[in-house]
Design a protein around this motif. Structure first.
Motif, short mmCIF file in Angstrom:
data_model
loop_
_atom_site.label_atom_id
_atom_site.label_comp_id
_atom_site.label_asym_id
_atom_site.label_seq_id
_atom_site.Cartn_x
_atom_site.Cartn_y
_atom_site.Cartn_z
N MET A 1 0.85 -1.17 0.00
CA MET A 1 0.00 0.00 0.00
C MET A 1 0.90 1.24 0.00
O MET A 1 1.88 1.31 0.73
N SER A 2 0.55 2.23 -0.79
CA SER A 2 1.39 3.42 -0.87
C SER A 2 1.13 4.37 0.29
O SER A 2 0.05 4.39 0.88
N ASN A 3 2.15 5.16 0.61
CA ASN A 3 2.01 6.15 1.68
C ASN A 3 0.87 7.11 1.39
O ASN A 3 0.11 7.47 2.29
N LEU A 4 0.74 7.51 0.14
CA LEU A 4 -0.31 8.46 -0.24
C LEU A 4 -1.70 7.88 0.01
O LEU A 4 -2.57 8.57 0.55
N LEU A 5 -1.90 6.63 -0.32
CA LEU A 5 -3.21 5.99 -0.10
C LEU A 5 -3.52 5.91 1.39
O LEU A 5 -4.66 6.17 1.81
N VAL A 6 -2.53 5.57 2.20
CA VAL A 6 -2.72 5.49 3.65
C VAL A 6 -3.13 6.84 4.21
O VAL A 6 -4.07 6.95 5.01
N VAL A 7 -2.45 7.90 3.77
CA VAL A 7 -2.78 9.26 4.23
C VAL A 7 -4.17 9.65 3.76
O VAL A 7 -4.96 10.23 4.53
N MET A 8 -4.51 9.34 2.52
CA MET A 8 -5.83 9.69 1.99
C MET A 8 -6.95 9.01 2.77
O MET A 8 -7.97 9.63 3.09
N LEU A 9 -6.77 7.75 3.10
CA LEU A 9 -7.79 7.03 3.88
C LEU A 9 -7.94 7.65 5.27
O LEU A 9 -9.06 7.84 5.76
N GLY A 10 -6.83 7.96 5.90
CA GLY A 10 -6.88 8.60 7.21
C GLY A 10 -7.57 9.95 7.16
O GLY A 10 -8.38 10.29 8.01
N CYS A 11 -7.24 10.75 6.13
CA CYS A 11 -7.86 12.07 5.97
C CYS A 11 -9.37 11.96 5.77
O CYS A 11 -10.12 12.77 6.31
N ALA A 12 -9.79 10.98 5.00
CA ALA A 12 -11.22 10.80 4.76
C ALA A 12 -11.95 10.53 6.07
O ALA A 12 -12.99 11.12 6.35
N LEU A 13 -11.40 9.64 6.87
CA LEU A 13 -12.03 9.32 8.16
C LEU A 13 -11.96 10.50 9.12
O LEU A 13 -12.93 10.82 9.81
N GLY A 14 -10.82 11.16 9.18
CA GLY A 14 -10.67 12.32 10.06
C GLY A 14 -11.58 13.46 9.65
O GLY A 14 -12.20 14.13 10.49
N GLY A 15 -11.68 13.70 8.34
CA GLY A 15 -12.56 14.77 7.85
C GLY A 15 -14.02 14.48 8.14
O GLY A 15 -14.78 15.38 8.52
N ALA A 16 -14.42 13.22 7.99
CA ALA A 16 -15.80 12.84 8.30
C ALA A 16 -16.08 13.02 9.79
O ALA A 16 -17.13 13.53 10.19
N MET A 17 -15.11 12.65 10.61
CA MET A 17 -15.27 12.82 12.05
C MET A 17 -15.35 14.30 12.41
O MET A 17 -16.16 14.70 13.24
#
Length: 124
Positions: A1-17
């Motif tokens: 898994m790429s670093n960018l994908l990991v960050v994007m997934l985290g941002c999506a969850l954090g932004g939703a929260m």
């Protein structure tokens, strides 16, 4: 898994929260309580998470650190919203709320991160 994908997934969850928390808390009044809340929560959590991942737990995945700190907490907290809401308060002439917002976010954030670090040191 790429670093960018990991960050994007985290941002999506954090932004939703962030959206859920600020939508709920901002019903308390015109002061930007929601942004203050997510910024203080984020500062508290980064104090804990950074201390855990860099000082207390050996061998954690670099993906976990990217996901939690840059991704999730980056999406959860928001300096741009804090700045915009402070400017809105400024333009309304409510200078007490401007000082309160800047002070609580800045010093409250530092205090929250420090408390998070202290709790990790006490637990380990």
């Amino acid at each position: 898994m790429s670093n960018l994908l990991v960050v994007m997934l985290g941002c999506a969850l954090g932004g939703a929260m962030r959206y859920l928390i600020t939508t709920y808390i901002n019903k308390l009044g015109y002061f930007p309580y929601g942004t203050l809340a997510v910024n203080l929560i984020g500062c508290f959590l980064i104090g804990m998470i950074a201390t855990l991942l860099t000082e207390k737990i050996q061998g954690t995945s670099p993906y976990l650190s990217l996901f939690l700190t840059v991704g999730f907490l980056g999406g959860l907290t928001t300096f741009s919203s804090f700045t915009n809401e402070t400017l809105i308060l400024w333009h309304t002439g409510d200078f007490i709320s401007v000082l309160l917002n800047v002070g609580l976010n800045t010093f409250g954030g530092l205090l929250a991160a420090w408390i998070g670090r202290i709790l990790i040191y006490m637990a380990f």
